[in-house]
Write an enzyme that holds these catalytic residues in place. Structure first.
Site, short mmCIF file in Angstrom:
data_model
loop_
_atom_site.label_atom_id
_atom_site.label_comp_id
_atom_site.label_asym_id
_atom_site.label_seq_id
_atom_site.Cartn_x
_atom_site.Cartn_y
_atom_site.Cartn_z
N ASP A 1 0.83 -1.20 0.00
CA ASP A 1 0.00 0.00 0.00
C ASP A 1 0.86 1.26 0.00
OD1 ASP A 1 -2.30 1.47 0.01
OD2 ASP A 1 -2.81 1.09 2.10
N HIS B 1 3.04 3.39 -8.86
CA HIS B 1 2.91 1.96 -9.15
C HIS B 1 4.16 1.44 -9.86
CE1 HIS B 1 -1.17 1.97 -7.79
NE2 HIS B 1 -1.57 2.82 -8.70
N LEU C 1 11.73 -20.30 -4.53
CA LEU C 1 10.71 -19.50 -3.87
C LEU C 1 9.41 -19.63 -4.66
CD1 LEU C 1 9.95 -17.13 -1.79
CD2 LEU C 1 10.52 -15.58 -3.68
#
Length: 258
Positions: free
Chosen positions: A28, A45, A139
């Site tokens: 956020d 962004h 991962l």
């Protein structure tokens, strides 16, 4: 279940554990980061993508086995149409340019959420990216896109209702394990650590079933500024916590020394 998922222990992690197996993050603050710099929201962004790269790299180095990032919620469609369009373009660009790097670093990419709402070209890229990285073991990176926790539970219940309708299951047999077994990421351990940047202190319909026993960490740092140092702070906070899962602290200590 994939071989990667099988490699990740599903046993409980009681007591003090230095490194979480699974970290989930709400990224956020991108828009506010840009506004503070008198830039368009979309610039935030784009800047956030670099923070993603850093956290993915840090997880691989520190032994975190699963990382789940909330990229686009089912509620984000309510944002201005222009911003949504730019986010879709950024998502497509990331799929085109980041996946090869992930594959090179043995990262398995999964997209969780209702992808049917995305344009065909994005759906095709998702399919290609998941296929390319499916065998990787360093991962597991889950990107939650058009995802909502309520949607996740609803689709799980719909699957179970269909099994009841087909006579494969009775209503009385449905328990929390059945529901959990039909959720997104059902073959992976639930998040040990949940992080939210940007100063808000809520879960916002993200993994609302899976976060039931997660340790929560909130920071005022805006996502593009969430660097290695900030990630280390979150991991250090996690390492200091005793995870009891309903037990007393004394019971946990006894289990550690049993």
């Amino acid at each position: 279940m994939s071989s990667t998922a099988q490699d990740i222990s599903s046993e409980g992690r009681d007591g003090y554990v230095s490194t979480p197996r699974h970290v989930a993050i709400i990224m956020d603050g991108n828009g506010r980061w840009a506004q503070k710099r008198h830039l368009p929201r979309f610039a935030g962004h784009k800047a956030g993508v670099e923070a993603v790269r850093e956290v993915v790299k840090a997880c691989g180095e520190k032994g975190v086995q699963v990382l789940t990032l909330f990229a686009f919620s089912s509620e984000n469609w309510r944002r201005p149409q222009k911003e949504v369009g730019l986010l879709m373009d950024l998502f497509l660009t990331a799929l085109e340019h980041e996946v090869k790097k992930l594959h090179k670093n043995e990262v398995q990419l999964r997209i969780i959420g209702d992808t049917s709402a995305f344009p065909d070209k994005i759906c095709k890229r998702i399919e290609q990216a998941e296929a390319l990285t499916a065998g990787n073991h360093q991962l597991v990176l889950n990107i939650a896109a058009n995802y909502g926790g309520k949607w996740d539970i609803t689709q799980a219940v719909q699957q179970l209702a269909h099994k009841v309708q087909q006579g494969e299951l009775t209503p009385e047999q449905i328990d929390d394990e059945h529901i959990a077994g039909h959720l997104s990421m059902h073959d992976l351990p639930e998040p040990d650590l949940f992080i939210r940047t940007g100063g808000e202190q809520r879960i916002s319909n993200f993994l609302i079933w899976q976060l039931a026993y997660s340790e929560l960490y909130f920071t005022d740092v805006l996502w593009p500024d969430f660097d290695r140092n900030e990630f280390d702070k979150a991991l250090a906070s996690f390492a200091r916590r005793q995870r009891r899962f309903g037990r007393t602290g004394d019971q946990v200590e006894q289990l550690k020394h049993a």
